[in-house]
Design a protein around this motif. Structure first.
Motif, PDB file in Angstrom:
ATOM      1  N   HIS A 134       0.852  -1.187   0.000  1.00  0.00           N
ATOM      2  CA  HIS A 134       0.000   0.000   0.000  1.00  0.00           C
ATOM      3  C   HIS A 134       0.887   1.236   0.000  1.00  0.00           C
ATOM      4  O   HIS A 134       2.114   1.106  -0.005  1.00  0.00           O
ATOM      5  CB  HIS A 134      -0.967  -0.021   1.188  1.00  0.00           C
ATOM      6  N   HIS A 141       1.376   3.850   2.203  1.00  0.00           N
ATOM      7  CA  HIS A 141       1.915   4.568   3.359  1.00  0.00           C
ATOM      8  C   HIS A 141       3.432   4.687   3.190  1.00  0.00           C
ATOM      9  O   HIS A 141       4.075   3.841   2.561  1.00  0.00           O
ATOM     10  CB  HIS A 141       1.527   3.850   4.665  1.00  0.00           C
ATOM     11  N   HIS A 158       6.219   2.034   3.247  1.00  0.00           N
ATOM     12  CA  HIS A 158       6.149   0.942   2.265  1.00  0.00           C
ATOM     13  C   HIS A 158       6.543   1.399   0.857  1.00  0.00           C
ATOM     14  O   HIS A 158       7.000   0.588   0.056  1.00  0.00           O
ATOM     15  CB  HIS A 158       4.744   0.326   2.252  1.00  0.00           C
ATOM     16  N   HIS A 179      -7.117  -1.648   5.118  1.00  0.00           N
ATOM     17  CA  HIS A 179      -6.142  -0.745   5.744  1.00  0.00           C
ATOM     18  C   HIS A 179      -6.057   0.526   4.899  1.00  0.00           C
ATOM     19  O   HIS A 179      -6.047   1.641   5.411  1.00  0.00           O
ATOM     20  CB  HIS A 179      -4.791  -1.449   5.841  1.00  0.00           C
ATOM     21  N   ASP A 232       0.097  -4.513   5.675  1.00  0.00           N
ATOM     22  CA  ASP A 232      -0.444  -4.069   6.964  1.00  0.00           C
ATOM     23  C   ASP A 232      -1.851  -4.615   7.199  1.00  0.00           C
ATOM     24  O   ASP A 232      -2.694  -3.965   7.799  1.00  0.00           O
ATOM     25  CB  ASP A 232      -0.447  -2.534   7.053  1.00  0.00           C
ATOM     26  N   HIS A 280      -0.746  -5.341  12.055  1.00  0.00           N
ATOM     27  CA  HIS A 280       0.543  -4.691  12.319  1.00  0.00           C
ATOM     28  C   HIS A 280       1.428  -5.481  13.264  1.00  0.00           C
ATOM     29  O   HIS A 280       2.636  -5.288  13.301  1.00  0.00           O
ATOM     30  CB  HIS A 280       0.335  -3.284  12.869  1.00  0.00           C
TER      31      HIS A 280
HETATM   32 ZN   LIG Z   1       0.198   1.203   6.573  1.00  0.00          ZN
END
Ligand SMILES: [Zn+2]
Length: 274
Positions: free
Chosen positions: A127, A129, A132, A191, A213, A216
């Motif tokens: 994803h 974020h 990542h 997520h 994720d 977590h």
């Molecule tokens: Zn994340």
């Protein structure tokens, strides 16, 4: 005698049935490296576990996973940006988000393994974020596999999530990366809108799901807890159920990217999983 022949016939049938029906196999994969892509610390675990361990600080691992397949190298997740390695105090998190440090870079670790960015056949991120996608542009020519829902999700202030010039395959669901069932992107939204996980079938280790994720850390996974900031609670719960189903069906292990105790116990380069 009779029992033996029945067993042999059964084994032959099973082999035939297996060959015809099982899409999951180790086929072309022979190595998986767990690469250190950052060390996180956060002031309050309940950011991820609403109402539980409020005010308890926590440490997070941040891994990238480098996979070798007969058709080439494949990288899953790219970690926090390598630029953090040059920041003496690391990158400060805001509003409860983790602060990140890097004692080593992704680029340096690939180099140490003799892998050049241009050697990669593909990359994928779970994803968008920052812990990542931090190094996606280390690989400007390498095909990026991402869900369309994630790619099209407007970033902060409406900014695009990726460099629009980066070659991309926008997925709408699962994707068999090498066409032999050994590396499969699994759609696990919740997520974020286009969150995905990765199922890898290794010849000796067996099946492993790389979480992204989807959870977590182990306690959250075991209790099916959903962080308050996930984009969909319902999708998050459904995706955890989906992953649990894959773990049961493929007798797979779940490797949770940010679970520091689990990550600390894993082999590190130059060691790898076969
Ligand atoms: Zn994340």
């Amino acid at each position: 005698m009779k029992r033996l022949s029945v067993a042999a016939a059964g084994a032959a049938l099973l082999a035939m049935f297996g060959a015809m029906s099982s899409p999951a196999s180790a086929a072309g994969v022979d190595k998986l490296y767990v690469i250190d892509c950052g060390q996180g610390s956060a002031p309050d675990q309940s950011r991820w576990s609403p109402g539980v361990n409020v005010g308890v600080p926590m440490q997070l691992s941040d891994n990238c996973y480098l996979i070798h397949h007969a058709q080439g190298w494949f990288l899953w997740d790219t970690g926090i940006t390598d630029a953090v390695a040059a920041m003496p105090d690391g990158m400060k998190g805001e509003n409860g988000a983790p602060s990140w440090k890097r004692t080593t870079t992704l680029a340096g670790q690939l180099e140490a393994l003799g892998v050049k960015p241009s050697d990669l056949k593909g990359i994928a991120v779970s994803h968008t974020h920052p812990d990542h996608v931090g190094n996606v542009e280390l690989f400007p020519q390498v095909m990026l596999y991402v869900q369309k829902a994630e790619y099209d999700w407007p970033g902060p202030a409406g900014a695009p999530r990726f460099n629009p010039n980066h070659p991309v395959t926008k997925l709408e669901g699962d994707h068999d990366v090498f066409g032999d069932g050994s590396v499969t992107i699994i759609s696990t939204p919740g997520h974020t809108p286009g969150h995905q996980s990765l199922l890898v079938i290794l010849p000796k280790t067996g099946a492993v799901v790389l979480s992204g994720d989807v959870a977590h850390f182990k306690d959250n996974w075991d209790n099916r807890r959903v962080p308050a900031f996930n984009t969909s609670k319902e999708q998050s719960a459904a995706s955890m159920d989906r992953v649990a189903g894959i773990l049961a069906k493929d007798h797979a292990q779940l490797w949770i990217n940010h679970d520091k105790p689990q990550s600390d116990a894993q082999k590190r380069p130059p060691d790898f999983y076969e």
